[in-house]
Design an enzyme around this catalytic site. Structure first.
Site, PDB file in Angstrom:
ATOM      1  N   GLU A 115       0.826  -1.221   0.000  1.00  0.00           N
ATOM      2  CA  GLU A 115       0.000   0.000   0.000  1.00  0.00           C
ATOM      3  C   GLU A 115       0.853   1.261   0.000  1.00  0.00           C
ATOM      4  O   GLU A 115       0.563   2.223  -0.714  1.00  0.00           O
ATOM      5  CB  GLU A 115      -0.936  -0.009   1.205  1.00  0.00           C
ATOM      6  CG  GLU A 115      -2.037  -1.053   1.058  1.00  0.00           C
ATOM      7  CD  GLU A 115      -2.852  -1.214   2.328  1.00  0.00           C
ATOM      8  OE1 GLU A 115      -2.282  -1.573   3.371  1.00  0.00           O
ATOM      9  OE2 GLU A 115      -4.065  -0.965   2.275  1.00  0.00           O
ATOM     10  N   GLU A 135      -3.942  -9.364   4.040  1.00  0.00           N
ATOM     11  CA  GLU A 135      -4.821  -9.015   5.164  1.00  0.00           C
ATOM     12  C   GLU A 135      -5.963  -9.991   5.386  1.00  0.00           C
ATOM     13  O   GLU A 135      -6.309 -10.299   6.530  1.00  0.00           O
ATOM     14  CB  GLU A 135      -5.394  -7.598   4.974  1.00  0.00           C
ATOM     15  CG  GLU A 135      -4.395  -6.477   5.178  1.00  0.00           C
ATOM     16  CD  GLU A 135      -3.600  -6.127   3.934  1.00  0.00           C
ATOM     17  OE1 GLU A 135      -3.677  -6.878   2.929  1.00  0.00           O
ATOM     18  OE2 GLU A 135      -2.905  -5.106   3.957  1.00  0.00           O
TER      19      GLU A 135
HETATM   20  N1  DAK Z   1       4.412  -6.741  12.000  1.00  0.00           N
HETATM   21  C1  DAK Z   1       5.137  -6.910  13.119  1.00  0.00           C
HETATM   22  N2  DAK Z   1       6.291  -7.595  13.146  1.00  0.00           N
HETATM   23  C2  DAK Z   1       6.721  -8.125  12.008  1.00  0.00           C
HETATM   24  C3  DAK Z   1       6.007  -7.987  10.799  1.00  0.00           C
HETATM   25  C4  DAK Z   1       4.800  -7.245  10.823  1.00  0.00           C
HETATM   26  N3  DAK Z   1       4.079  -7.021   9.721  1.00  0.00           N
HETATM   27  N4  DAK Z   1       6.683  -8.641   9.841  1.00  0.00           N
HETATM   28  C5  DAK Z   1       7.768  -9.155  10.404  1.00  0.00           C
HETATM   29  N5  DAK Z   1       7.797  -8.850  11.714  1.00  0.00           N
HETATM   30  C6  DAK Z   1       8.809  -9.249  12.700  1.00  0.00           C
HETATM   31  C7  DAK Z   1       8.673 -10.707  13.043  1.00  0.00           C
HETATM   32  O1  DAK Z   1       7.666 -10.901  14.005  1.00  0.00           O
HETATM   33  C8  DAK Z   1      10.045 -11.012  13.569  1.00  0.00           C
HETATM   34  O2  DAK Z   1      10.158 -10.508  14.872  1.00  0.00           O
HETATM   35  P1  DAK Z   1      10.671 -11.465  16.088  1.00  0.00           P
HETATM   36  O3  DAK Z   1       9.762 -12.621  16.073  1.00  0.00           O
HETATM   37  O4  DAK Z   1      12.069 -11.795  15.674  1.00  0.00           O
HETATM   38  O5  DAK Z   1      10.573 -10.578  17.286  1.00  0.00           O
HETATM   39  C9  DAK Z   1      10.940 -10.142  12.672  1.00  0.00           C
HETATM   40  O6  DAK Z   1      10.101  -9.138  12.129  1.00  0.00           O
HETATM   41  C10 DAK Z   1      11.552 -10.908  11.514  1.00  0.00           C
HETATM   42  O7  DAK Z   1      10.499 -11.566  10.814  1.00  0.00           O
HETATM   43  P2  DAK Z   1      10.505 -13.134  10.496  1.00  0.00           P
HETATM   44  O8  DAK Z   1      11.293 -13.883  11.487  1.00  0.00           O
HETATM   45  O9  DAK Z   1       9.098 -13.528  10.277  1.00  0.00           O
HETATM   46  O10 DAK Z   1      11.301 -13.117   9.099  1.00  0.00           O
HETATM   47  P3  DAK Z   1      11.164 -14.177   7.930  1.00  0.00           P
HETATM   48  O11 DAK Z   1      12.282 -13.889   7.002  1.00  0.00           O
HETATM   49  O12 DAK Z   1      11.037 -15.574   8.438  1.00  0.00           O
HETATM   50  O13 DAK Z   1       9.802 -13.816   7.182  1.00  0.00           O
HETATM   51  C11 DAK Z   1       8.145 -12.322   6.247  1.00  0.00           C
HETATM   52  C12 DAK Z   1       9.669 -12.579   6.538  1.00  0.00           C
HETATM   53  C13 DAK Z   1       8.018 -10.893   5.713  1.00  0.00           C
HETATM   54  C14 DAK Z   1       7.681 -13.307   5.181  1.00  0.00           C
HETATM   55  C15 DAK Z   1       7.356 -12.540   7.555  1.00  0.00           C
HETATM   56  O14 DAK Z   1       7.965 -11.746   8.583  1.00  0.00           O
HETATM   57  C16 DAK Z   1       5.933 -12.159   7.439  1.00  0.00           C
HETATM   58  O15 DAK Z   1       5.119 -12.908   6.886  1.00  0.00           O
HETATM   59  N6  DAK Z   1       5.576 -10.975   7.994  1.00  0.00           N
HETATM   60  C17 DAK Z   1       4.226 -10.530   7.988  1.00  0.00           C
HETATM   61  C18 DAK Z   1       3.868 -10.053   6.624  1.00  0.00           C
HETATM   62  C19 DAK Z   1       2.437  -9.616   6.548  1.00  0.00           C
HETATM   63  O16 DAK Z   1       1.503 -10.449   6.680  1.00  0.00           O
HETATM   64  N7  DAK Z   1       2.239  -8.343   6.355  1.00  0.00           N
HETATM   65  C20 DAK Z   1       0.951  -7.799   6.235  1.00  0.00           C
HETATM   66  C21 DAK Z   1       0.539  -7.337   7.577  1.00  0.00           C
HETATM   67  S1  DAK Z   1      -1.135  -6.821   7.559  1.00  0.00           S
HETATM   68  C22 DAK Z   1      -5.178  -0.797   8.615  1.00  0.00           C
HETATM   69  C23 DAK Z   1      -4.067  -0.256   8.108  1.00  0.00           C
HETATM   70  C24 DAK Z   1      -3.111  -1.067   7.574  1.00  0.00           C
HETATM   71  C25 DAK Z   1      -3.282  -2.393   7.571  1.00  0.00           C
HETATM   72  C26 DAK Z   1      -4.407  -2.946   8.070  1.00  0.00           C
HETATM   73  C27 DAK Z   1      -5.364  -2.152   8.592  1.00  0.00           C
HETATM   74  N8  DAK Z   1      -6.134   0.034   9.162  1.00  0.00           N
HETATM   75  C28 DAK Z   1      -5.551   1.194   9.765  1.00  0.00           C
HETATM   76  C29 DAK Z   1      -7.327  -0.453   9.711  1.00  0.00           C
HETATM   77  C30 DAK Z   1      -2.231  -3.196   7.094  1.00  0.00           C
HETATM   78  C31 DAK Z   1      -2.190  -4.481   7.385  1.00  0.00           C
HETATM   79  C32 DAK Z   1      -1.056  -5.255   7.077  1.00  0.00           C
HETATM   80  O17 DAK Z   1      -0.104  -4.759   6.509  1.00  0.00           O
END
Ligand code: DAK
Length: 270
Positions: A115, A135
């Protein structure tokens, strides 16, 4: 240059490079990060000497790994609304920065990462970049206008496919569907982004800002109104010495040198 907690801003030859840096969470967008981002965007928007802006992520792995899931996990509906309002305000500020902007996507750009990339004018992706709107897999919908900017950029069907399915796509696929304008080897991402920025810097900064205004504002209007608006903005070009310099150089078979004086900070109104 001011010091920030989560950002670095470097300025070189009229190009500002903004780097988001929150390594322990792969540059995820916590409220504190988005709040500071608003300040950074306002500061850079005001810098007369900045003609082009590049935004990238710190480290080799992530551009922005999304909204901060750990923070969102604790949110109630009121906090969710506040977070959404903040995020949408900041992304609109990015979209309406007076300068042309480039997102140099250096790795994961998931959820809020895709985004935020979409709020910049042009996206260049490293061959390692990964995009997606995961999401719905987390029980929410995109909250930083992903449901609005994604279909506008890549069409309704493909946007629905990505949002409903939570699918991740690589840089080549992002290029194929028009989400990014260029894919480059990971190691040359910043060189490529700076080369494009330098090419833009060689054009009239006044005209480039007006072109951005005409495109951004015009796309929100019906076609006839948009062409009228374009005529108005076109006329505005003749208020700046860049128009004289650019045309003088052509007539005299020389090279135009633009000085960036009297750049518009706000959108010229009809
Ligand atoms: N949030 C918080 N921490 C995160 C994170 C995230 N999105 N992504 C990664 N981290 C943290 C991990 O928890 C980990 O921290 P520790 O466990 O070491 O403390 C550290 O970063 C390293 O991540 P990984 O160990 O997971 O690293 P990998 O290489 O194994 O994996 C990855 C990388 C990017 C594939 C994985 O970290 C991952 O899947 N992350 C989440 C990706 C994701 O699903 N992103 C979308 C999030 S939802 C809204 C506004 C905005 C939004 C929604 C609503 N409104 C205001 C209502 C937005 C929503 C989103 O973006």
């Amino acid at each position: 240059m001011k010091n920030y907690e989560y950002f670095r801003v470097e300025l070189e030859e009229h190009i500002a490079v903004i780097t988001i840096s929150r390594p322990k969470a792969l540059n995820a967008l916590s409220t504190a990060v988005v709040t500071e981002l608003e300040t950074v965007i306002s500061d850079v928007s005001e810098m007369e000497d900045v003609w082009v802006v590049i935004f990238t992520g710190d480290g080799d792995k992530a551009f922005v790994a999304g909204g901060d899931i750990k923070e969102m996990y604790e949110m109630d509906p009121a906090a969710g609304i506040a977070y959404s309002k903040l995020g949408n305000r900041v992304l609109s500020k990015i979209e309406n920065m007076p300068q042309p902007t480039i997102a140099a996507v250096n790795g994961y750009a998931l959820g809020g990462g895709t985004e935020i990339a979409m709020a910049f004018d042009i996206r260049i992706a490293s061959s390692r970049a990964i995009f997606g709107q995961p999401e719905t897999g987390l029980g929410i919908i995109p909250g930083f206008a992903g449901t609005q900017r994604l279909p506008r950029l890549i069409g309704k069907g493909m946007a629905k496919l990505l949002i409903y399915s939570s699918a991740r796509i690589n840089a080549e696929e992002a290029y194929r569907i028009g989400l990014v304008q260029k894919v480059v080897p990971h190691s040359s991402l910043m060189d490529e982004a700076k080369a494009l920025a330098a090419q833009i810097v060689s054009c009239s900064p006044h005209a480039v800002r007006l072109a951005k205004t005409a495109i951004n504002q015009g796309l929100e209007m019906d076609f006839q109104s948009a062409t009228m608006y374009e005529a108005h903005v076109f006329g505005h070009c003749f208020t700046n010495e860049d128009q004289v310099e650019g045309m003088r150089a052509f007539v005299e078979k020389g090279k135009a040198v633009f000085n960036g004086k009297a750049l518009p900070k706000s959108i010229p109104q009809n």
